[in-house]
Scaffold this active site. Sequence first.
Site, PDB file in Angstrom:
ATOM      1  N   ARG A 139      -0.302  10.056  20.150  1.00 41.70           N
ATOM      2  CA  ARG A 139      -1.284  11.119  20.437  1.00 41.70           C
ATOM      3  C   ARG A 139      -1.397  11.351  21.945  1.00 41.70           C
ATOM      4  O   ARG A 139      -1.419  12.497  22.405  1.00 41.70           O
ATOM      5  CB  ARG A 139      -2.655  10.711  19.879  1.00 41.70           C
ATOM      6  CG  ARG A 139      -2.721  10.798  18.375  1.00 41.70           C
ATOM      7  CD  ARG A 139      -3.976  10.115  17.847  1.00 41.70           C
ATOM      8  NE  ARG A 139      -4.185  10.398  16.441  1.00 41.70           N
ATOM      9  CZ  ARG A 139      -4.912   9.647  15.638  1.00 41.70           C
ATOM     10  NH1 ARG A 139      -5.521   8.559  16.101  1.00 41.70           N
ATOM     11  NH2 ARG A 139      -5.058   9.970  14.371  1.00 41.70           N
TER      12      ARG A 139
ATOM     13  N   GLY B  73       0.117   5.022  -1.141  1.00 42.60           N
ATOM     14  CA  GLY B  73      -1.004   5.716  -0.513  1.00 42.60           C
ATOM     15  C   GLY B  73      -0.585   6.851   0.405  1.00 42.60           C
ATOM     16  O   GLY B  73       0.599   7.194   0.529  1.00 42.60           O
TER      17      GLY B  73
ATOM     18  N   ASP C 207       2.287  -1.781  -4.409  1.00 45.32           N
ATOM     19  CA  ASP C 207       0.935  -1.231  -4.474  1.00 45.32           C
ATOM     20  C   ASP C 207       0.291  -1.765  -5.748  1.00 45.32           C
ATOM     21  O   ASP C 207       0.969  -2.357  -6.606  1.00 45.32           O
ATOM     22  CB  ASP C 207       0.944   0.313  -4.454  1.00 45.32           C
ATOM     23  CG  ASP C 207      -0.340   0.891  -3.842  1.00 45.32           C
ATOM     24  OD1 ASP C 207      -1.437   0.553  -4.338  1.00 45.32           O
ATOM     25  OD2 ASP C 207      -0.244   1.667  -2.887  1.00 45.32           O
TER      26      ASP C 207
ATOM     27  N   HIS D  52      -8.220  -0.376  18.735  1.00 46.32           N
ATOM     28  CA  HIS D  52      -7.978   0.871  17.999  1.00 46.32           C
ATOM     29  C   HIS D  52      -9.255   1.344  17.310  1.00 46.32           C
ATOM     30  O   HIS D  52      -9.365   1.316  16.088  1.00 46.32           O
ATOM     31  CB  HIS D  52      -6.832   0.682  16.988  1.00 46.32           C
ATOM     32  CG  HIS D  52      -6.613   1.919  16.157  1.00 46.32           C
ATOM     33  ND1 HIS D  52      -6.054   3.078  16.681  1.00 46.32           N
ATOM     34  CD2 HIS D  52      -6.914   2.203  14.870  1.00 46.32           C
ATOM     35  CE1 HIS D  52      -6.022   4.009  15.742  1.00 46.32           C
ATOM     36  NE2 HIS D  52      -6.547   3.504  14.625  1.00 46.32           N
TER      37      HIS D  52
ATOM     38  N   ARG E 294     -14.646   3.284  11.736  1.00 45.86           N
ATOM     39  CA  ARG E 294     -13.626   2.411  11.143  1.00 45.86           C
ATOM     40  C   ARG E 294     -14.256   1.099  10.673  1.00 45.86           C
ATOM     41  O   ARG E 294     -13.847   0.525   9.662  1.00 45.86           O
ATOM     42  CB  ARG E 294     -12.506   2.147  12.154  1.00 45.86           C
ATOM     43  CG  ARG E 294     -11.670   3.396  12.479  1.00 45.86           C
ATOM     44  CD  ARG E 294     -10.661   3.081  13.560  1.00 45.86           C
ATOM     45  NE  ARG E 294      -9.856   4.226  13.957  1.00 45.86           N
ATOM     46  CZ  ARG E 294     -10.226   5.156  14.835  1.00 45.86           C
ATOM     47  NH1 ARG E 294     -11.433   5.103  15.384  1.00 45.86           N
ATOM     48  NH2 ARG E 294      -9.406   6.134  15.154  1.00 45.86           N
TER      49      ARG E 294
ATOM     50  N   ASN F 248      -7.470  -0.453   8.613  1.00 45.53           N
ATOM     51  CA  ASN F 248      -8.628  -0.484   9.516  1.00 45.53           C
ATOM     52  C   ASN F 248      -9.763  -1.331   8.978  1.00 45.53           C
ATOM     53  O   ASN F 248      -9.853  -1.532   7.766  1.00 45.53           O
ATOM     54  CB  ASN F 248      -9.136   0.955   9.721  1.00 45.53           C
ATOM     55  CG  ASN F 248      -8.461   1.632  10.887  1.00 45.53           C
ATOM     56  OD1 ASN F 248      -8.273   1.030  11.939  1.00 45.53           O
ATOM     57  ND2 ASN F 248      -8.087   2.899  10.697  1.00 45.53           N
TER      58      ASN F 248
ATOM     59  N   ASN G 167     -11.826  -3.451   3.255  1.00 50.03           N
ATOM     60  CA  ASN G 167     -10.467  -3.718   3.747  1.00 50.03           C
ATOM     61  C   ASN G 167     -10.242  -5.153   4.210  1.00 50.03           C
ATOM     62  O   ASN G 167      -9.118  -5.653   4.151  1.00 50.03           O
ATOM     63  CB  ASN G 167     -10.118  -2.733   4.862  1.00 50.03           C
ATOM     64  CG  ASN G 167      -9.917  -1.324   4.317  1.00 50.03           C
ATOM     65  OD1 ASN G 167      -9.914  -1.123   3.110  1.00 50.03           O
ATOM     66  ND2 ASN G 167      -9.745  -0.352   5.197  1.00 50.03           N
TER      67      ASN G 167
ATOM     68  N   GLY H 150       0.864  -1.191   0.000  1.00 55.02           N
ATOM     69  CA  GLY H 150       0.000   0.000   0.000  1.00 55.02           C
ATOM     70  C   GLY H 150       0.893   1.231   0.000  1.00 55.02           C
ATOM     71  O   GLY H 150       0.542   2.288   0.535  1.00 55.02           O
ATOM     72  N   ALA H 151       2.051   1.071  -0.633  1.00 56.75           N
ATOM     73  CA  ALA H 151       3.149   2.051  -0.504  1.00 56.75           C
ATOM     74  C   ALA H 151       2.911   3.357  -1.256  1.00 56.75           C
ATOM     75  O   ALA H 151       3.601   4.338  -0.999  1.00 56.75           O
ATOM     76  CB  ALA H 151       4.452   1.419  -0.982  1.00 56.75           C
TER      77      ALA H 151
ATOM     78  N   ASP I  35      -2.010   5.811  18.752  1.00 47.93           N
ATOM     79  CA  ASP I  35      -2.749   6.162  19.967  1.00 47.93           C
ATOM     80  C   ASP I  35      -1.788   6.592  21.073  1.00 47.93           C
ATOM     81  O   ASP I  35      -2.077   7.523  21.836  1.00 47.93           O
ATOM     82  CB  ASP I  35      -3.605   4.965  20.421  1.00 47.93           C
ATOM     83  CG  ASP I  35      -4.621   4.572  19.368  1.00 47.93           C
ATOM     84  OD1 ASP I  35      -5.247   5.471  18.780  1.00 47.93           O
ATOM     85  OD2 ASP I  35      -4.776   3.363  19.104  1.00 47.93           O
TER      86      ASP I  35
HETATM   87  N1  LIG Z   1      -3.802   1.800  12.516  1.00 44.68           N
HETATM   88  C1  LIG Z   1      -3.934   3.113  12.519  1.00 44.68           C
HETATM   89  O1  LIG Z   1      -3.677   3.768  13.525  1.00 44.68           O
HETATM   90  C2  LIG Z   1      -4.330   3.834  11.257  1.00 44.68           C
HETATM   91  C3  LIG Z   1      -4.097   5.210  11.152  1.00 44.68           C
HETATM   92  C4  LIG Z   1      -4.436   5.850   9.964  1.00 44.68           C
HETATM   93  C5  LIG Z   1      -5.010   5.126   8.918  1.00 44.68           C
HETATM   94  N2  LIG Z   1      -5.219   3.794   9.066  1.00 44.68           N
HETATM   95  C6  LIG Z   1      -5.779   3.001   7.964  1.00 44.68           C
HETATM   96  O2  LIG Z   1      -4.774   2.791   6.980  1.00 44.68           O
HETATM   97  C7  LIG Z   1      -5.398   2.509   5.723  1.00 44.68           C
HETATM   98  C8  LIG Z   1      -4.728   3.306   4.609  1.00 44.68           C
HETATM   99  O3  LIG Z   1      -4.924   4.677   4.784  1.00 44.68           O
HETATM  100  P1  LIG Z   1      -4.346   5.722   3.714  1.00 44.68           P
HETATM  101  O4  LIG Z   1      -4.713   7.063   4.201  1.00 44.68           O
HETATM  102  O5  LIG Z   1      -2.939   5.404   3.401  1.00 44.68           O
HETATM  103  O6  LIG Z   1      -5.250   5.362   2.443  1.00 44.68           O
HETATM  104  P2  LIG Z   1      -4.937   5.681   0.909  1.00 44.68           P
HETATM  105  O7  LIG Z   1      -6.189   5.426   0.151  1.00 44.68           O
HETATM  106  O8  LIG Z   1      -4.296   7.002   0.777  1.00 44.68           O
HETATM  107  O9  LIG Z   1      -3.854   4.590   0.520  1.00 44.68           O
HETATM  108  C9  LIG Z   1      -4.142   3.230   0.503  1.00 44.68           C
HETATM  109  C10 LIG Z   1      -3.263   2.575  -0.535  1.00 44.68           C
HETATM  110  O10 LIG Z   1      -3.574   1.182  -0.516  1.00 44.68           O
HETATM  111  C11 LIG Z   1      -3.507   0.744  -1.862  1.00 44.68           C
HETATM  112  N3  LIG Z   1      -4.222  -0.512  -2.028  1.00 44.68           N
HETATM  113  C12 LIG Z   1      -5.554  -0.726  -2.142  1.00 44.68           C
HETATM  114  N4  LIG Z   1      -5.777  -2.057  -2.313  1.00 44.68           N
HETATM  115  C13 LIG Z   1      -4.571  -2.663  -2.300  1.00 44.68           C
HETATM  116  C14 LIG Z   1      -4.145  -4.009  -2.439  1.00 44.68           C
HETATM  117  N5  LIG Z   1      -5.005  -5.008  -2.628  1.00 44.68           N
HETATM  118  N6  LIG Z   1      -2.817  -4.247  -2.382  1.00 44.68           N
HETATM  119  C15 LIG Z   1      -1.935  -3.249  -2.177  1.00 44.68           C
HETATM  120  N7  LIG Z   1      -2.271  -1.971  -2.057  1.00 44.68           N
HETATM  121  C16 LIG Z   1      -3.580  -1.683  -2.115  1.00 44.68           C
HETATM  122  C17 LIG Z   1      -4.093   1.885  -2.678  1.00 44.68           C
HETATM  123  O11 LIG Z   1      -3.726   1.785  -4.036  1.00 44.68           O
HETATM  124  C18 LIG Z   1      -3.502   3.083  -1.972  1.00 44.68           C
HETATM  125  O12 LIG Z   1      -2.283   3.469  -2.557  1.00 44.68           O
HETATM  126  C19 LIG Z   1      -6.872   2.820   5.929  1.00 44.68           C
HETATM  127  O13 LIG Z   1      -7.579   1.627   6.118  1.00 44.68           O
HETATM  128  C20 LIG Z   1      -6.893   3.654   7.199  1.00 44.68           C
HETATM  129  O14 LIG Z   1      -8.112   3.568   7.875  1.00 44.68           O
HETATM  130  C21 LIG Z   1      -4.899   3.150  10.203  1.00 44.68           C
HETATM  131  O1  LIG Z   2      -9.369   7.517  12.213  1.00 42.80           O
HETATM  132  C1  LIG Z   2      -9.113   6.798  11.249  1.00 42.80           C
HETATM  133  O2  LIG Z   2      -9.990   6.354  10.506  1.00 42.80           O
HETATM  134  C2  LIG Z   2      -7.693   6.481  10.924  1.00 42.80           C
HETATM  135  C3  LIG Z   2      -6.909   5.966  12.092  1.00 42.80           C
HETATM  136  O3  LIG Z   2      -7.457   4.819  12.653  1.00 42.80           O
HETATM  137  C4  LIG Z   2      -6.640   7.009  13.122  1.00 42.80           C
HETATM  138  O4  LIG Z   2      -6.760   6.715  14.301  1.00 42.80           O
HETATM  139  O5  LIG Z   2      -6.261   8.136  12.737  1.00 42.80           O
END
Ligand SMILES: NC(=O)c1ccc[n+]([C@@H]2O[C@H](COP(=O)([O-])OP(=O)(O)OC[C@H]3O[C@@H](n4cnc5c(N)ncnc54)[C@H](O)[C@@H]3O)[C@@H](O)[C@H]2O)c1
Ligand SMILES: O=C(O)C[C@H](O)C(=O)O
Length: 398
Positions: free
Chosen positions: A228, A86, A109, A252, A162, A194, A169, A83-84, A225
Amino acid sequence: MPSAVTMTSVSAQAALVSRPRSHGITSYGVLKASSSSVNFELGSSFLGKTTSLRASVTTRVVPKAKSAAQILPEASYKVAVLGAAGGIGQPLGLLIKMSPLVSELRLYDIANVKGVAADLSHCNTPSQVMDFTGPAELANCLKGVDVVVIPAGVPRKPGMTRDDLFNINAGIVKSLIEAVADNCPEAFIHIISNPVNSTVPIAAEILKQKGVYNPKKLFGVSTLDVVRANTFVAQKKDLKLIDVDVPVVGGHAGITILPLLSKTRPSVTFTDEETEELTKRIQNAGTEVVEAKAGAGSATLSMAYAAARFVESSLRALAGDPDVYECTYVQSELTELPFFASRVKIGKNGVESIISSDLEGVTDYEAKALEALKPELKASIEKGIEFAHKQQGAAASV
Ligand SMILES: NC(=O)c1ccc[n+]([C@@H]2O[C@H](COP(=O)([O-])OP(=O)(O)OC[C@H]3O[C@@H](n4cnc5c(N)ncnc54)[C@H](O)[C@@H]3O)[C@@H](O)[C@H]2O)c1
Ligand SMILES: O=C(O)C[C@H](O)C(=O)O
């Protein structure tokens, strides 16, 4: 085809590599968790700062004598980001590119990753950057890697939870974990996508179905978390940020995110109003960013920072640092729930122990919040497990 786009001069490391004096593991100091039990004195980090990190868990570890191998900086770990291209993936790639511990940075990606890799490859840091596009190149991306980080998937928009991301997802995480199981079952797996409360149980089930599940190596990334909580508490109490460490347990999402403010280090007292206000702010911080971005996604930069810290901690653990502690969402026996975020000690083989002391002697407020989060977390875990079982059933009936 995957392409190796750069290999930079090792001498360029000089500006990046920290030279710890009390310990032999190289690291860039600002990303280091403050939850270690020994005092680290880190020399020049990539920001050129000297950072001293204080003890914050009770067990003291006496650093061992340094061997020649420990003294020399070693960029020897391979890290893959899935997902690099993104919002998280790009800044995370940059931060990992800056790590002196990484020899190969593999970026995967389904689209747009070539440009990201070409761009990053011009940074004069030790790691070689490689790009992989689409499922046909995924196996090559994963073979031989030490750590796989998964931020692939869709982010929230205002008004969504989420859990609303589950339908898209869950399938993405499932297919990526299948490839991890087939190609690098020994790697540390960091799940960011998520809803983490469900995607980690999905990953566990898929790895079990493939016969390669190692609960010590599957981590839900809840570092943001903690990041923050540390920031908000330091601001509220006017503390030096680098010293503050707040354990955050549970899961989370919403009320499942439980900062244990009473366990803040250094020890600090909060009024009931402060506890309520800080707890709510930490629980809603993701939503705060989603609303501020107004439809353009969720936290990416702070998430990349937090994920890079967790990668760095994992690499230090792999490199033999005996003193790596992080909060993370893992298989756990700390409560009756099969997965739970808490502080864990990480070693070469993954989770070495789960720190139970944070849950002992909590306040009434925290004890009630802990009980209140359990039904939601349980339901999210069960939803993930059920999804993985259904997928297996569907595959078997084809
Ligand atoms: N754990 C946490 O604390 C936390 C914090 C922020 C965001 N997130 C989650 O992280 C995820 C990504 O967020 P983002 O802002 O980078 O989203 P984004 O849409 O900007 O990027 C996601 C990337 O994933 C790629 N992708 C989609 N399907 C794929 C697949 N099958 N294989 C490989 N790559 C694939 C997309 O092409 C895109 O480049 C979301 O689910 C978001 O909710 C989690
Ligand atoms: O809030 C979200 O959907 C993204 C992530 O889980 C966060 O905590 O920022």
